[in-house]
Design a protein around this motif. Structure first.
Motif, PDB file in Angstrom:
ATOM      1  N   LEU A  25      -6.776   4.716  -5.299  1.00  0.00           N
ATOM      2  CA  LEU A  25      -6.040   3.642  -4.639  1.00  0.00           C
ATOM      3  C   LEU A  25      -6.986   2.684  -3.927  1.00  0.00           C
TER       4      LEU A  25
ATOM      5  N   TYR B 258      -1.200   6.982  -8.214  1.00  0.00           N
ATOM      6  CA  TYR B 258      -2.075   6.922  -7.046  1.00  0.00           C
ATOM      7  C   TYR B 258      -1.757   7.976  -5.986  1.00  0.00           C
TER       8      TYR B 258
ATOM      9  N   TYR C 196       0.824  -1.211   0.000  1.00  0.00           N
ATOM     10  CA  TYR C 196       0.000   0.000   0.000  1.00  0.00           C
ATOM     11  C   TYR C 196       0.860   1.264   0.000  1.00  0.00           C
TER      12      TYR C 196
ATOM     13  N   LYS D 286       1.226   4.093  -2.991  1.00  0.00           N
ATOM     14  CA  LYS D 286       0.832   5.466  -2.671  1.00  0.00           C
ATOM     15  C   LYS D 286       1.880   6.470  -3.135  1.00  0.00           C
TER      16      LYS D 286
END
Length: 710
Positions: free
Chosen positions: A445, A437, A428, A432
């Motif tokens: 996302l 994203y 994640y 990011k």
């Protein structure tokens, strides 16, 4: 869903007694659907959360089978049932039982089934699409600032430049991710007659990429025009989330676009669909794409025009529309003359939960439980701060006796929290960091990396999912060959050759993603079995896959239009993605498939759609995504929401729907912890949830509190 309901029955002794009068009232809503079917009167069946929508859908299908089945068989006709996800498709099939009269599928599978045989017409639409894309790209080359140096060339220079770059295509992509100085050195001699074209390497890349696209689209267009072999049909494959127009292949969104165009354009096709499928049922209509609703409207209007029977039934709930591409409340603007049938019974939750969700939706549907023994649930709203979250969850893990058989489901606002507690925080955090994203694209996302609906996964997450899926399926000795290999690969193979191919694929290994990709590409580069290459080609969709090509592909998709100054940092980010352990990718893969093994499961709000749980904790705060004022906006405007207009009204309804969907997942126990100051809107919170308590102040069960830390 079935297992959850079995566990529900074990966990709760209530929610089992239905009075004859309630059963009769519920049957009245079913009879209203049956009556509309008999009258050939298309409907919207609105049912709140937990109302038994799927039950009503199944019973309606059974009604058509029982009453009209014989006539349908005699005329070689079928019933269409369109579901929102593959999971829902399997549930409907399982509950409906064995029948060859009903075609149950997702919308993309069904639209493709309706139009795929009209190859000539589809190719014509594809040809028009290519022409539009070419025109748009050429217009951009002549107008946009990033193509300025190309426009400064005269006609002859442009042709020479294009010729050189087309001949250097492989070299260009091999070096796409290098720094500007290096790329400039590589192409300086080749492009010495165009001294200004390499001044901005960023713009140079954009110019060249546009030229390649125009070349590919033009070649495809000409091959269609010349009726060449390989260009006489359009392909759709549900495993790909991107178009390859020059390869005659389309993805999900383009499929709906083509479906709408071909059905709108050809009356004969409309008549064939109407006569072959006189009954069409659509599940979760509120999340259905507008193009699908337009298609259904065209079919119904044409059926009426020619006097043929055609019933369309939409089943869903506008209050559960939480996706931006869903039709939601606008359905009647697109498809008019639909009879509305409401169902107000709730078959899921206790009375205490139902009372809360009624006050959240605050519209014409006011649910009551169908059960006489519906009391016994528990709902409480607490205020606190971010530091309270861990203790709050610990408290209810102990108080509710949470075990692997009696799970606790926590809904949190941030993807970061879900990823952290689910074991894939690195994935994640690194995604990011990508241009794709970050910034204004951050909200993507949630959907494109964490969606349980595979069709919503982004292009790179979808590719990584397929890579991890291959590895999982190969390591799981129980996985059938048909789940590992595409039909086009195994259809002409004998058992011995299949075993050899599987063993060859199993030789790929690596602790990290990068090591695993290197292993695959190393094997691919050798003089290896062609079937192996075909398996890899289908997964990666990159010609002659190599580790460098894979890296460049990640860079291109996750850092579109990257500036030269950012290339080094972008390459570092790509390297981080490659260095993540495959075990972490496996946890992410299990999360996407809802294969949770822990006793406490973390979800995003959106990720709970269609699910139900005995024990639910919702962590709430003012902000959500990039909006600093989200849930507080809802509560502040709750009492006068009817006065809101325009964007404010739309925002309120979006938040309302998300809160409604989240709270209505609870069967028995619901707790909300709001971790921001609620002073300015506490009264409105209490209009919905009743009394609010300060968490720490009211957490006075000292012996329980102490036992958590013994």
């Amino acid at each position: 869903m079935v297992n959850q309901k079995i566990r529900r029955g074990e966990a709760i002794m209530s929610l089992s007694k239905i009075s004859p009068s309630n059963r009769e009232k519920e049957n009245q809503s079913l009879n209203a659907i049956y009556n509309s079917i008999d009258k050939n009167e298309s409907i919207i069946f609105n049912s709140g959360a937990g109302a038994g929508k799927t039950y009503a859908l199944i019973e309606s299908l059974r009604y058509v089978i029982n009453k009209y089945g014989k006539n349908l068989k005699e005329h070689n006709q079928k019933i269409i049932c369109i579901t929102y996800t593959n999971v829902a498709t399997e549930e409907v099939k399982e509950r409906l039982g064995n029948t060859d009269l009903v075609l149950v599928s997702t919308i993309h599978e069904r639209i493709w089934g309706l139009i795929k045989d009209y190859k000539k017409e589809l190719v014509q639409i594809h040809k028009e699409k290519l022409k539009d894309e070419i025109d748009n790209l050429e217009e951009e080359l002549e107008k946009e600032k990033k193509y300025e140096k190309y426009r400064e060339l005269d006609s002859e220079q442009k042709e020479n430049f294009k010729k050189i770059m087309i001949e250097s295509q492989e070299l260009f992509f091999q070096n796409y991710s290098v720094r500007a100085t290096e790329l400039r050195n590589i192409f300086q001699k080749r492009l010495n007659e165009f001294p200004d074209i390499l001044k901005s390497v960023d713009n140079f890349k954009k110019i060249v990429s546009a030229i390649y696209k125009i070349k590919n689209y033009t070649k495809c267009y000409e091959n269609i025009r010349l009726n060449k072999q390989g260009y006489k049909s359009v392909e759709y494959n549900s495993t790909y989330n991107r178009d390859q127009l020059y390869k005659m292949r389309i993805s999900h969104d383009t499929l709906l676009e083509y479906g709408l165009k071909i059905i709108e354009k050809y009356d004969l096709l409309k008549q064939i669909i109407i006569d072959k499928y006189p009954f069409i049922f659509i599940d979760e209509y509120q999340d259905t794409n507008e193009k699908v609703v337009l298609i259904m409207s065209y079919l119904q209007n044409y059926a009426r025009k020619i006097g043929h029977k055609n019933f369309i039934g939409y089943f869903g709930d506008t209050a559960q529309n939480i996706y931006n591409d869903g039709i939601g409340r606008r359905i009647t603007e697109i498809h008019s003359d639909l009879k509305t049938i409401d169902k107000e019974f709730n078959r899921r939750s206790t009375k205490e939960v139902i009372d809360i969700i009624n006050r959240i939706r605050n519209d014409g549907i006011n649910q009551v439980s169908i059960y006489d023994d519906c009391e016994g649930g528990s709902v409480k709203f607490y205020t606190g701060n971010p530091n309270d979250v861990k203790v709050f969850i610990d408290k209810y893990e102990h108080q509710w006796g949470i075990t692997p058989n009696n799970k606790l489901h926590c809904f949190v606002l941030t993807n970061k929290t879900v990823a952290e507690f689910s074991g894939f925080e690195n994935i994640y955090n690194i995604f990011k960091e990508t241009n794709k994203y970050s910034g204004i694209n951050y909200n993507q996302l949630n959907t494109e990396l964490l969606s349980n609906d595979l069709l919503k996964l982004g292009e790179i997450p979808n590719l990584l999912f397929k890579v991890v899926e291959l590895k999982n399926n190969l390591e799981n000795g129980q996985t059938p060959v048909i789940d590992i290999l595409h039909k086009s690969i195994y259809k002409d193979m004998n058992i011995l050759d299949l075993r050899k191919l599987i063993e060859l694929l199993k030789k790929n290994n690596g602790k990290t993603l990068g090591e695993y990709i290197k292993s695959i590409s190393t094997m691919y580069s050798k003089d290896v079995e062609e079937k192996y290459k075909k398996v890899i080609d289908i997964i990666f969709d990159i010609k002659d896959i190599s580790f460098e090509k894979f890296k460049n592909y990640l860079l291109e998709k996750l850092f579109p239009n990257i500036l030269d100054d950012d290339i080094e940092k972008a390459n570092e980010t790509i390297q981080k993605i490659l260095e993540i352990n495959m075990c972490e990718y496996n946890l992410w893969y299990k999360y996407i498939l809802n294969k949770h093994e822990d006793k406490i499961i973390y979800h995003t709000y959106h990720g709970t759609k269609g699910l139900e749980f005995d024990n639910v904790i919702i962590i709430m705060e003012n902000a959500f995504g990039r909006s600093e004022a989200y849930f507080n906006f809802f509560f502040e405007n709750y009492s006068h929401s009817h006065t809101l207009e325009g964007k404010n009204k739309h925002k309120f309804e979006q938040i309302q729907n998300l809160l409604y969907v989240s709270c209505s997942r609870a069967i028995k126990n619901l707790r909300v912890l709001y971790i921001d100051d609620v002073t300015n809107f506490k009264n409105n919170i209490e209009k919905i949830f009743g009394r609010t308590d300060k968490f720490i102040e009211n957490y006075s069960e000292n012996t329980l509190y102490e036992s958590l830390f013994v």
